[in-house]
Design a protein around this motif. Structure first.
Motif, PDB file in Angstrom:
ATOM      1  N   UNK A 108       0.874  -1.223  -0.063  1.00  0.00           N
ATOM      2  CA  UNK A 108      -0.121   0.080   0.633  1.00  0.00           C
ATOM      3  C   UNK A 108       0.589   1.396  -0.162  1.00  0.00           C
ATOM      4  N   UNK A 109       0.450   2.431  -1.130  1.00  0.00           N
ATOM      5  CA  UNK A 109       1.861   3.543  -1.217  1.00  0.00           C
ATOM      6  C   UNK A 109       1.261   4.224   0.164  1.00  0.00           C
ATOM      7  N   UNK A 110      -0.371   4.050   0.675  1.00  0.00           N
ATOM      8  CA  UNK A 110      -0.342   4.792   1.695  1.00  0.00           C
ATOM      9  C   UNK A 110       0.362   4.840   2.530  1.00  0.00           C
ATOM     10  N   UNK A 111       0.588   3.212   3.510  1.00  0.00           N
ATOM     11  CA  UNK A 111       1.534   2.880   4.789  1.00  0.00           C
ATOM     12  C   UNK A 111       2.498   2.834   3.923  1.00  0.00           C
ATOM     13  N   UNK A 112       3.473   2.924   2.515  1.00  0.00           N
ATOM     14  CA  UNK A 112       4.202   2.905   2.302  1.00  0.00           C
ATOM     15  C   UNK A 112       5.289   5.032   2.600  1.00  0.00           C
ATOM     16  N   UNK A 113       4.312   5.584   3.588  1.00  0.00           N
ATOM     17  CA  UNK A 113       4.971   6.466   3.191  1.00  0.00           C
ATOM     18  C   UNK A 113       5.692   7.060   4.425  1.00  0.00           C
ATOM     19  N   UNK A 114       7.071   7.675   4.324  1.00  0.00           N
ATOM     20  CA  UNK A 114       8.011   7.903   5.347  1.00  0.00           C
ATOM     21  C   UNK A 114       8.806   6.457   5.760  1.00  0.00           C
ATOM     22  N   UNK A 115       8.203   5.159   4.780  1.00  0.00           N
ATOM     23  CA  UNK A 115       9.323   4.171   4.759  1.00  0.00           C
ATOM     24  C   UNK A 115      10.644   3.726   4.130  1.00  0.00           C
ATOM     25  N   UNK A 116      11.772   2.766   3.924  1.00  0.00           N
ATOM     26  CA  UNK A 116      12.783   3.012   3.419  1.00  0.00           C
ATOM     27  C   UNK A 116      12.314   2.418   2.035  1.00  0.00           C
ATOM     28  N   UNK A 137      11.609  -7.248  -4.644  1.00  0.00           N
ATOM     29  CA  UNK A 137      12.321  -5.618  -5.211  1.00  0.00           C
ATOM     30  C   UNK A 137      10.135  -5.776  -6.494  1.00  0.00           C
ATOM     31  N   UNK A 138       9.766  -6.602  -6.550  1.00  0.00           N
ATOM     32  CA  UNK A 138       8.587  -6.102  -7.317  1.00  0.00           C
ATOM     33  C   UNK A 138       7.393  -5.615  -6.392  1.00  0.00           C
ATOM     34  N   UNK A 139       7.338  -5.790  -5.089  1.00  0.00           N
ATOM     35  CA  UNK A 139       6.603  -4.900  -4.238  1.00  0.00           C
ATOM     36  C   UNK A 139       7.112  -4.086  -3.825  1.00  0.00           C
ATOM     37  N   UNK A 140       8.529  -3.355  -3.495  1.00  0.00           N
ATOM     38  CA  UNK A 140       8.791  -2.170  -3.401  1.00  0.00           C
ATOM     39  C   UNK A 140       8.620  -1.551  -4.806  1.00  0.00           C
ATOM     40  N   UNK A 141       8.794  -1.967  -6.126  1.00  0.00           N
ATOM     41  CA  UNK A 141       8.561  -0.784  -7.346  1.00  0.00           C
ATOM     42  C   UNK A 141       7.000  -0.616  -7.454  1.00  0.00           C
ATOM     43  N   UNK A 142       6.342  -0.912  -7.249  1.00  0.00           N
ATOM     44  CA  UNK A 142       4.616  -1.390  -6.710  1.00  0.00           C
ATOM     45  C   UNK A 142       4.958  -0.483  -5.830  1.00  0.00           C
ATOM     46  N   UNK A 143       5.742   0.043  -4.440  1.00  0.00           N
ATOM     47  CA  UNK A 143       6.150   0.667  -3.818  1.00  0.00           C
ATOM     48  C   UNK A 143       5.848   2.272  -3.781  1.00  0.00           C
ATOM     49  N   UNK A 144       7.383   1.973  -4.966  1.00  0.00           N
ATOM     50  CA  UNK A 144       7.804   3.500  -5.581  1.00  0.00           C
ATOM     51  C   UNK A 144       8.377   3.291  -5.976  1.00  0.00           C
ATOM     52  N   UNK A 145       8.151   3.227  -6.688  1.00  0.00           N
ATOM     53  CA  UNK A 145       8.300   2.989  -8.332  1.00  0.00           C
ATOM     54  C   UNK A 145       9.754   3.624  -8.603  1.00  0.00           C
ATOM     55  N   UNK A 146      10.463   4.485  -9.886  1.00  0.00           N
ATOM     56  CA  UNK A 146      11.882   4.206  -9.793  1.00  0.00           C
ATOM     57  C   UNK A 146      12.868   4.082  -8.322  1.00  0.00           C
TER      58      UNK A 146
END
Length: 300
Positions: A157-165, A279-288
């Motif tokens: 979830x991008x909303x959950x990902x705010x501030x995450x590495x 990595x795909x999970x991080x890509x979905x969260x944070x893009x480039x």
């Protein structure tokens, strides 16, 4: 043959080569990686075939640990990392396995960083004695030496990902790590496995809030539920993930070329690997931003 004093039981015997994080965990990380290798954080510019080990335990103590490891591997670790299930029943062996991990982590970290603070040194010795007594069957429970076990899953979830590495999923799903945190009269032993976190706590002030993660001495069940992190622990964990990202920025060009050559040589392996899945999970969260250097192989 290596002889010496077993670090667990104290007997002078032939010593066996023992892994600090169980061998099967390192093997799974290596076998499921994009390259077929791992890189230890202590020497990021060198590929490794195995994780840290030393002649620490006698044959009898090694057999004790192996029995608990086998139960954990077959009933929890492999079913969870293969996404076959998200719940499992456990018996007395899980408390023993977790205590053995905490004992190994604390013993290893003390061997790497001898304590100059006598108060801290004594607190850690008390924890080690308590864990050893439980592991050797001299006591039937852990008392104040609680074991808290957290199954992990990907964060999407991008909303959950705010501030995450930007490498948070690679850290949660792939990394191995050991550490000891001491403060305010408390000792926290941190052992990170792929998809799992173990916190060994001594006399922790937030113990009551953490009941959902506490490992039962007898039997219990792991299943998806709400867990409570000790105050400040999430930020600590995120900081460790960022440290790994920074560490991989320092990988030399020759080793970067080795990684790229290996990936190009066997793209099917890389595409099907758990490294790329994380990595795909991080890509979905944070893009480039997820492309910042982190875990091109896997770190430990």
């Amino acid at each position: 043959m290596v002889e010496g004093e077993c670090k667990l039981c104290g007997e002078h015997r032939e010593l066996k080569l023992s892994h600090f994080i169980p061998k099967f965990v390192g093997k799974w990380v290596k076998d499921s990686s994009a390259t077929g290798y791992i890189r230890l954080n202590q020497n990021i510019n060198k590929r490794a075939q195995d994780i840290a080990k030393d002649y620490w335990l006698c044959g009898e103590c090694e057999q004790l640990f192996s029995g608990w490891e086998r139960e954990f591997a077959n009933k929890i670790f492999y079913p969870f990392v293969k996404n076959e299930t998200d719940s499992a029943f456990y018996g007395e062996w899980l408390a023993k396995f977790c205590a053995s991990l905490s004992w190994r982590t604390l013993s290893y970290m003390r061997s790497m960083n001898p304590r100059s603070d006598k108060v801290v040194d004594e607190k850690e010795k008390v924890v080690l004695r308590g864990l050893a007594s439980f592991l050797l069957g001299k006591t039937s429970n852990l008392g104040i030496f609680e074991q808290h076990f957290y199954p992990l899953d990907a964060i999407d979830s991008a909303s959950v990902g705010v501030g995450l590495p930007e490498n948070i999923n690679r850290y949660l799903l792939r990394s191995m790590h050991m550490d000891v945190l001491v403060g305010d009269g408390q000792v926290m032993v941190y052992t990170k496995l792929p998809k799992f976190i173990l916190l060994g706590l001594s006399n922790h002030s937030e113990s009551k809030q953490m009941r959902s993660s506490r490992v039962s001495i007898r039997e219990g069940k792991l299943f998806p539920q709400s867990y409570y992190w000790p105050k400040g622990f999430a930020e600590y964990m995120f900081g460790k993930a960022r440290e790994i990202s920074q560490l991989y920025r320092k990988i030399n060009p020759n080793q970067q070329a080795v990684i790229e050559k290996t990936l190009t040589k066997n793209p099917e392996r890389a595409a099907a690997s758990e490294t790329i899945a994380a990595f795909q999970h991080d890509l979905e969260m944070f893009g480039r931003a997820a492309f910042s250097p982190s875990n091109p192989d896997d770190s430990a």
